[in-house]
Every structure is written in C-alpha cells, then in structure tokens.
Design a protein around this motif. Structure first.
Motif, PDB file in Angstrom:
ATOM      1  N   UNK A  40      32.449  82.343  44.927  1.00 53.55           N
ATOM      2  CA  UNK A  40      33.206  81.107  45.135  1.00 53.55           C
ATOM      3  C   UNK A  40      32.817  80.452  46.462  1.00 53.55           C
ATOM      4  N   UNK A  41      32.754  81.248  47.514  1.00 51.97           N
ATOM      5  CA  UNK A  41      32.489  80.722  48.855  1.00 51.97           C
ATOM      6  C   UNK A  41      31.069  80.201  49.021  1.00 51.97           C
ATOM      7  N   UNK A  42      30.081  80.950  48.552  1.00 51.38           N
ATOM      8  CA  UNK A  42      28.698  80.605  48.858  1.00 51.38           C
ATOM      9  C   UNK A  42      27.945  79.942  47.718  1.00 51.38           C
ATOM     10  N   UNK A  43      28.401  80.111  46.502  1.00 43.35           N
ATOM     11  CA  UNK A  43      27.726  79.492  45.360  1.00 43.35           C
ATOM     12  C   UNK A  43      28.565  78.376  44.748  1.00 43.35           C
ATOM     13  N   UNK A  44      29.773  78.178  45.293  1.00 43.04           N
ATOM     14  CA  UNK A  44      30.673  77.111  44.855  1.00 43.04           C
ATOM     15  C   UNK A  44      30.985  77.194  43.359  1.00 43.04           C
ATOM     16  N   UNK A  45      31.201  78.403  42.869  1.00 38.95           N
ATOM     17  CA  UNK A  45      31.603  78.609  41.475  1.00 38.95           C
ATOM     18  C   UNK A  45      33.125  78.741  41.488  1.00 38.95           C
ATOM     19  N   UNK A  46      33.808  77.640  41.179  1.00 35.92           N
ATOM     20  CA  UNK A  46      35.266  77.563  41.404  1.00 35.92           C
ATOM     21  C   UNK A  46      36.064  78.632  40.673  1.00 35.92           C
ATOM     22  N   UNK A  47      35.688  78.988  39.455  1.00 30.90           N
ATOM     23  CA  UNK A  47      36.508  79.901  38.668  1.00 30.90           C
ATOM     24  C   UNK A  47      36.420  81.349  39.134  1.00 30.90           C
ATOM     25  N   UNK A  48      35.458  81.657  39.998  1.00 31.16           N
ATOM     26  CA  UNK A  48      35.393  83.031  40.499  1.00 31.16           C
ATOM     27  C   UNK A  48      36.503  83.324  41.515  1.00 31.16           C
ATOM     28  N   UNK A  49      37.080  82.266  42.112  1.00 31.81           N
ATOM     29  CA  UNK A  49      38.211  82.491  43.029  1.00 31.81           C
ATOM     30  C   UNK A  49      39.440  82.992  42.273  1.00 31.81           C
ATOM     31  N   UNK A  50      39.898  82.322  41.206  1.00 33.40           N
ATOM     32  CA  UNK A  50      41.065  82.887  40.505  1.00 33.40           C
ATOM     33  C   UNK A  50      40.771  84.234  39.846  1.00 33.40           C
ATOM     34  N   UNK A  51      39.525  84.474  39.457  1.00 37.82           N
ATOM     35  CA  UNK A  51      39.181  85.795  38.911  1.00 37.82           C
ATOM     36  C   UNK A  51      39.309  86.848  40.008  1.00 37.82           C
ATOM     37  N   UNK A  52      38.722  86.582  41.165  1.00 38.59           N
ATOM     38  CA  UNK A  52      38.811  87.523  42.285  1.00 38.59           C
ATOM     39  C   UNK A  52      40.244  87.764  42.722  1.00 38.59           C
ATOM     40  N   UNK A  53      41.052  86.706  42.738  1.00 36.53           N
ATOM     41  CA  UNK A  53      42.458  86.855  43.118  1.00 36.53           C
ATOM     42  C   UNK A  53      43.250  87.620  42.060  1.00 36.53           C
TER      43      UNK A  53
ATOM     44  N   UNK B 179      39.073 102.673  42.798  1.00 35.74           N
ATOM     45  CA  UNK B 179      39.792 101.569  43.444  1.00 35.74           C
ATOM     46  C   UNK B 179      38.814 100.747  44.299  1.00 35.74           C
ATOM     47  N   UNK B 180      37.949 101.420  45.025  1.00 32.95           N
ATOM     48  CA  UNK B 180      36.944 100.760  45.857  1.00 32.95           C
ATOM     49  C   UNK B 180      36.005  99.914  44.983  1.00 32.95           C
ATOM     50  N   UNK B 181      35.604 100.450  43.830  1.00 31.25           N
ATOM     51  CA  UNK B 181      34.719  99.715  42.923  1.00 31.25           C
ATOM     52  C   UNK B 181      35.330  98.370  42.538  1.00 31.25           C
ATOM     53  N   UNK B 182      36.584  98.379  42.093  1.00 27.76           N
ATOM     54  CA  UNK B 182      37.205  97.116  41.683  1.00 27.76           C
ATOM     55  C   UNK B 182      37.461  96.196  42.872  1.00 27.76           C
ATOM     56  N   UNK B 183      37.679  96.743  44.052  1.00 26.38           N
ATOM     57  CA  UNK B 183      37.797  95.919  45.259  1.00 26.38           C
ATOM     58  C   UNK B 183      36.475  95.200  45.531  1.00 26.38           C
ATOM     59  N   UNK B 184      35.365  95.900  45.339  1.00 24.65           N
ATOM     60  CA  UNK B 184      34.051  95.274  45.544  1.00 24.65           C
ATOM     61  C   UNK B 184      33.772  94.191  44.507  1.00 24.65           C
ATOM     62  N   UNK B 185      34.231  94.396  43.277  1.00 23.87           N
ATOM     63  CA  UNK B 185      34.079  93.355  42.253  1.00 23.87           C
ATOM     64  C   UNK B 185      34.873  92.109  42.669  1.00 23.87           C
ATOM     65  N   UNK B 186      36.079  92.306  43.151  1.00 18.36           N
ATOM     66  CA  UNK B 186      36.907  91.196  43.612  1.00 18.36           C
ATOM     67  C   UNK B 186      36.247  90.469  44.784  1.00 18.36           C
ATOM     68  N   UNK B 187      35.739  91.218  45.732  1.00 17.73           N
ATOM     69  CA  UNK B 187      35.045  90.624  46.886  1.00 17.73           C
ATOM     70  C   UNK B 187      33.824  89.847  46.421  1.00 17.73           C
ATOM     71  N   UNK B 188      33.088  90.384  45.451  1.00 23.77           N
ATOM     72  CA  UNK B 188      31.941  89.674  44.891  1.00 23.77           C
ATOM     73  C   UNK B 188      32.339  88.330  44.314  1.00 23.77           C
ATOM     74  N   UNK B 189      33.485  88.276  43.650  1.00 26.99           N
ATOM     75  CA  UNK B 189      33.985  87.001  43.117  1.00 26.99           C
ATOM     76  C   UNK B 189      34.291  86.023  44.250  1.00 26.99           C
ATOM     77  N   UNK B 190      34.900  86.505  45.324  1.00 32.36           N
ATOM     78  CA  UNK B 190      35.187  85.634  46.468  1.00 32.36           C
ATOM     79  C   UNK B 190      33.893  85.089  47.074  1.00 32.36           C
ATOM     80  N   UNK B 191      32.891  85.933  47.174  1.00 38.96           N
ATOM     81  CA  UNK B 191      31.610  85.499  47.741  1.00 38.96           C
ATOM     82  C   UNK B 191      30.926  84.465  46.853  1.00 38.96           C
TER      83      UNK B 191
END
Length: 150
Positions: A70-83, A56-68
């Motif tokens: 989106x936030x810092x590299x401005x890759x828009x599609x990583x936000x809906x993937x992370x969500x 569960x922690x592993x997939x949470x970290x993958x989701x957080x990586x997607x948010x990061x």
C-alpha cells in the motif's frame, strides 16, 4: 464508494482469517509442520516463547507486506487487507494466548456463554497430545455444541 469497498475488504479479510487459522492449524500445524506446533501441546519447556509462535510471526509478516504494498506501490486494497489480518491477529492473541492460555494474567474471570464455549472447545482440542485425531481447529468460531450448558 471506495469507503464501502474498504470496509467490505477489511471485514472479509478478518473473517477469512478464521478460515485460514482453521486450515493452517489442521493441515499445517497438525501436519507437516507439527515439529513447530508440538511444543504448544507438550509443555516440556520452561520458556515463555514457543516454536509455535512462529506461525503468529508468519501472519504478522504477511500483514506488514500488505502495508508495504500500500505504502510503496500505491495498491489501495492492500491496506484494508493488512489491517484485517492485523485485527484478526490481535483478536487471536487476545483470545488464545491471553484469555485461554493465560500467558498474561488477564481476563481470568470472563464467565459469559461465549467465553465458556471457546474455553471448552480449546480444552477438548488440547486433550489430544499427538498430531492425529485432533478436533476444534478454529479459534473464534467453534461448533455450537461447546456453547451448550452442561
């Protein structure tokens, strides 16, 4: 138009995570990382925490990586993937840990056809205590035979 893509990516990710949960459960948890999943099948510990929770922690970290991304590299599609991964994680936790295994005493009286089918399939999965000969590795979508009335 981007909103349509956003929603499509979110739901595609959510449903793809059911496949990932099945694949990870069958080939990783019941495979080479059985040592982490074993304590979920053998309740030989008194701790609320299980080594199995690391998945569960592993997939949470993958989701957080997607948010990061989106936030810092401005890759828009990583936000809906992370969500989508986050939404699946919440659904999985609610169904598996709260509803089925009662880690929190909630949803005890859920008695509809879907709840019964999910419980039945998971009970069959847990009757196999070893890593071999398991069945029903999915969580939210299980074979229709478990939804039939006895």
């Amino acid at each position: 138009m981007q909103t349509v893509y956003w929603v499509l990516i979110f739901f595609s990710t959510f449903f793809f995570m059911e496949f990932m949960a099945w694949f990870t459960h069958k080939y990783v948890m019941h495979g080479f990382l059985w040592s982490l999943h074993k304590d979920h099948h053998h309740k030989d510990h008194s701790s609320w925490w299980e080594r199995n929770d690391l998945f569960f922690i592993f997939y949470a970290l993958v989701s957080i990586g997607c948010f990061l991304l989106w936030q810092y590299e401005n890759i828009w599609f990583t936000l809906p993937i992370g969500l989508g991964i986050l939404a699946y994680g919440i659904a999985y936790f609610t169904v598996h840990d709260i509803f089925i295994h009662q880690r929190f005493k909630m949803f005890r009286n859920a008695d509809n056809w879907y709840a019964k089918g999910i419980r039945r399939a998971h009970k069959i999965h847990h009757k196999h205590l070893g890593k071999e000969e398991g069945e029903n590795f999915g969580m939210l979508m299980v074979p229709f035979k478990y939804f039939k009335q006895k």
